[in-house]
Design an enzyme around this catalytic site. Structure first.
Site, PDB file in Angstrom:
ATOM      1  N   THR A   1       0.957  -1.319   0.044  1.00 10.77           N
ATOM      2  CA  THR A   1       0.055  -0.071  -0.152  1.00 10.77           C
ATOM      3  C   THR A   1       0.906   1.241   0.074  1.00 10.77           C
ATOM      4  O   THR A   1       2.240   1.182   0.385  1.00 10.77           O
ATOM      5  CB  THR A   1      -0.899   0.204   1.330  1.00 10.77           C
ATOM      6  OG1 THR A   1      -0.215   0.411   2.432  1.00 10.77           O
ATOM      7  CG2 THR A   1      -1.606  -1.273   1.560  1.00 10.77           C
ATOM      8  N   ASP A   2       0.291   2.445  -0.358  1.00 10.33           N
ATOM      9  CA  ASP A   2       0.908   3.421   0.034  1.00 10.33           C
ATOM     10  C   ASP A   2       0.753   3.897   1.362  1.00 10.33           C
ATOM     11  O   ASP A   2       0.035   3.171   2.061  1.00 10.33           O
ATOM     12  CB  ASP A   2       0.319   4.707  -0.908  1.00 10.33           C
ATOM     13  CG  ASP A   2       1.333   5.902  -1.240  1.00 10.33           C
ATOM     14  OD1 ASP A   2       2.238   6.009  -0.214  1.00 10.33           O
ATOM     15  OD2 ASP A   2       1.046   6.688  -2.172  1.00 10.33           O
TER      16      ASP A   2
END
Length: 727
Positions: free
Chosen positions: A253-254
């Site tokens: 994920t970011d």
């Protein structure tokens, strides 16, 4: 061998140990206001609860933390170290949008291989790059990190970067999957609404190219995409990425994007967020705070996450570590790291990259190249001309500012002792209205010298220009005005830069404007009144030397714009590949207060050659749906010097089962044409160039149609031939 080792580990690891492998922690040694964070991260390492760290780039610190990770893990599993190596580590290359302007995949691959070599030397195993988001709103600050507006150019640039990084032994992590660049209003992090037609035909192709080039990682996007957060979209992360494209790497994920599923109003709480992210296809959570993935053991116990799904994600992470050789050789050779970071060959790569990425926008009267032998004095003006930090651009964390060559430095070195080079700042530094989290303690921002008087400085700059044989004015944006959380509501030149430019031109001294930027800016006045305009972007460590090479003719500019350059922000979005309206003749008069055409078209860029195109031909007038045609064009250079040229091919489908853009880039070649020479350039146009995602049938289609082929030096190419595809 690697699979057997991974199988053995999975068979013996606890659920808690598995969950730990799916967490990546931010690690700052002294983050403002977060002094306890290193202690919390090291405690996680000590209990085997951290699979990866990011923002560690000192070799000694990497080794210390790696020992702690291995010693703290009951299975001796090493940590994976990630970092934002966007356009260099110690050696800084032109920003990514500049590299896209080179239209030169071989150079782009070499640049990222060099950056990757430095990164791996200090213990970085994985880069959060390339950013392959298509950007069609230049107000968005992160346009600087990508390849612009076009999916064909974007796909070529994406693949080249992946190949470069991974040839150096680090994992490439294309981001942000997907649509992040289409945020409403160009506002970073805002929601995105895209049709499937746009997704498949425009926004997904660069990601697919990155996957096909072998990318080992994909990063999710922060935002809502068509009402579902991208980090929880099973359609994106599983159906498209894995089932359709066959991606076999791991997904991260970011920052905090799993936790943000709660903020979005999508997940009920953090355990629900962790479970839904895993179900969608996320493997590892990047977090700057307490990770939601710490809740995975409870989710497995409750049955909301299956043990098999957890094992699948952990397997992907462990296999990545095994492929990197970390189980056998987890540490860094610190002496070797210092040698690699100091390699002078890396600076030569940076210089050549900056030469190839510059775009000559205007050159009236052939003011450029400057004849240094005919000059006695040069005025260099503007605070950006001698700002080491701004020369590098944003997304730079470990550069050596002392070795950065500014525009002023480069001109002085090239001009030598015979030519007097006088510098004047002219105007104060322009600060951002709203500081960013990336501005840190201010060390990242250029400041005016003590006692600086704007009025006196402006007058002196004009006097210096009036007394010179030629004036070089550097204008643009300060580097912290571009990048993440750096969107702008206007494209105007910040501060009094336009005033300075007007005053210098009014002196009558021949004037060259150098544009330091990461997005198109409002150059309407300059495009009418400044004889020579060279876009140098943020050119990096060797930027000043490269600029001098271009100004004095050691090399010819060969870059081309990777986006359409609007006249004003009121025209946004403006792209070359729009569809034909019912009133195509009125295209240029849609606004009553401004022309409805761009200031500079997509693909525009001049050089020092005299380039012309002739004898465009196809080898067949009619082909089958699945057949190819060969397109040939003769490109001539009538100058007395060789010159680079990017030969661009655009295609238009006249009719079919859906409306098609008036022109779409389909192929390009960067070539060097010797003086007085005609060079034949050939392209093969196959069914893959004519196929597109159909908005109603929701599949790729090939229409029988007549196709117009346009070939030239920009999207305005006027040399045309046609062929018919039947079936």
């Amino acid at each position: 061998m690697a699979d057997k080792r991974v199988d053995e580990l999975l068979a013996t690891m606890t659920v808690e140990a598995k969950a730990g492998q799916l967490v990546q922690y931010f690690y700052f040694t002294a983050p403002p206001g977060k002094d306890q964070q290193p202690k919390a991260v090291e405690a996680a390492l000590d209990r085997g609860g951290a699979g990866s760290l990011l923002f560690v780039f000192d070799p000694a610190e990497t080794n210390r933390l790696q020992r702690r990770a291995i010693d703290g893990n009951p299975h001796g599993i090493p940590a994976l170290f990630g970092y934002d190596v966007i356009h260099g580590l110690r050696t800084i290359f032109p920003v990514p949008i500049a590299m896209a302007a080179s239209w030169d995949p071989e150079t782009i691959e070499q640049v990222q291989a060099t950056a990757g070599r430095e990164a791996r030397a200090v213990g970085i195993h994985w880069t959060f790059a390339p950013m392959v988001d298509i950007a069609r709103d230049p107000r968005w600050g992160r346009i600087i990190e990508g390849a612009g507006e076009d999916p064909v150019l974007g796909a070529a640039v994406a693949a080249a970067q992946v190949r470069g990084f991974q040839s150096a032994g680090i994992i490439a992590g294309p981001k942000h999957f997907t649509g992040y660049g289409a945020a409403l209003g160009g506002r970073d992090y805002d929601e995105v609404n895209l049709s499937e037609y746009e997704l498949w035909n425009v926004y997904l192709p660069p990601f697919r190219a990155a996957v096909e080039a072998g990318a080992g990682n994909i990063m999710t996007a922060y935002m809502d995409l068509n009402g579902v957060p991208a980090t929880a979209s099973r359609w994106l992360l599983t159906e498209v990425l894995r089932d359709t494209w066959g991606f076999d790497g791991f997904v991260v994920t970011d920052a905090n994007a799993v936790r943000s599923l709660v903020t979005h109003g999508f997940a009920r709480d953090f355990p629900d967020a962790a479970a839904r992210a895993i179900a969608a296809g996320v493997d590892m959570e990047m977090c700057a705070e307490d990770p939601a993935n710490d809740q995975l053991p409870q989710a497995v116990a409750a049955g909301t996450v299956g043990a098999e799904a957890l094992d699948t994600s952990v397997r992907r992470v462990l296999e990545a570590k095994a492929r990197l050789g970390l189980f056998d050789d987890p540490y860094v050779d610190e002496d070797r790291a210092r040698e690699i970071l100091a390699d002078p060959a890396h600076r030569e790569v940076a210089r050549e990259a900056a030469r190839r990425s510059a775009v000559l926008l205007r050159n009236e009267g052939d003011l450029l190249p400057l004849d240094v032998a005919a000059l006695s004095s040069i005025a260099v003006l503007g605070p950006l001309a001698d700002s080491r930090r701004d020369t590098l651009g944003p997304w730079v964390f470990d550069a050596d500012l002392n070795e950065t060559v500014t525009v002023l430095d480069g001109i002085r070195r090239a001009a030598g002792d015979r030519v007097r080079v006088e510098y004047a700042r002219g105007i104060p530094v322009e600060q951002r209205t709203f500081p960013s989290m990336f501005d840190g303690d201010g060390a990242d921002v250029q400041a005016d010298p003590e006692g600086f008087d704007p009025a006196t400085a402006f007058d002196r700059a004009v006097q210096v220009a009036a007394a010179a044989d030629v004036a070089v004015v550097v204008v643009g944006e300060w580097q912290n005005m571009a990048g993440e959380t750096a969107s702008r509501s206007t494209l105007e030149l910040p501060g009094r830069q336009l005033d300075l430019l007007k005053a210098v031109v009014a002196t009558g001294t021949p004037t060259v404007a150098l544009i330091m930027n990461g997005r198109p800016l409002d150059l309407r006045w300059a495009a009418q009144n400044v004889p020579a305009i060279l876009d140098i972007w943020y050119p990096g460590t060797q930027g000043g030397n490269a600029v001098a090479d271009l100004l004095f003719g050691a090399v010819s500019p060969g870059g081309k714009l990777p986006f359409t350059w609007p006249r004003t922000h009121g025209q946004i979005p403006m792209i070359h590949s729009h569809t034909r309206s019912h009133d195509p003749e009125g295209q240029g008069r849609r606004y009553w207060d401004e022309e409805s055409t761009p200031l500079f078209v997509f693909g525009h860029g001049l050089g020092y050659g005299r380039i012309s195109y002739h004898d465009l031909a196809v080898d067949q007038d009619t082909v089958g749906l699945e057949d190819s045609v060969t397109v040939t064009v003769q490109v001539r250079n009538d100058a007395d010097r060789s010159a680079p040229e990017v030969v661009q091919l655009y295609l238009h489908q006249r009719h079919g089962s859906a409306s098609r853009p008036i022109r779409e880039l389909k192929a390009f070649q960067r070539v060097v044409i010797p003086a007085g020479t005609t060079l034949p350039v050939r392209f093969s146009i196959g069914p893959e160039h004519r196929r597109y995602w159909h908005p109603i049938r929701r599949e790729y289609v090939l229409d029988p149609s007549t196709f117009d082929v346009h070939v030239g030096g920009s999207s305005a190419a006027d040399l045309t031939v046609s062929f018919t595809s039947e079936g």
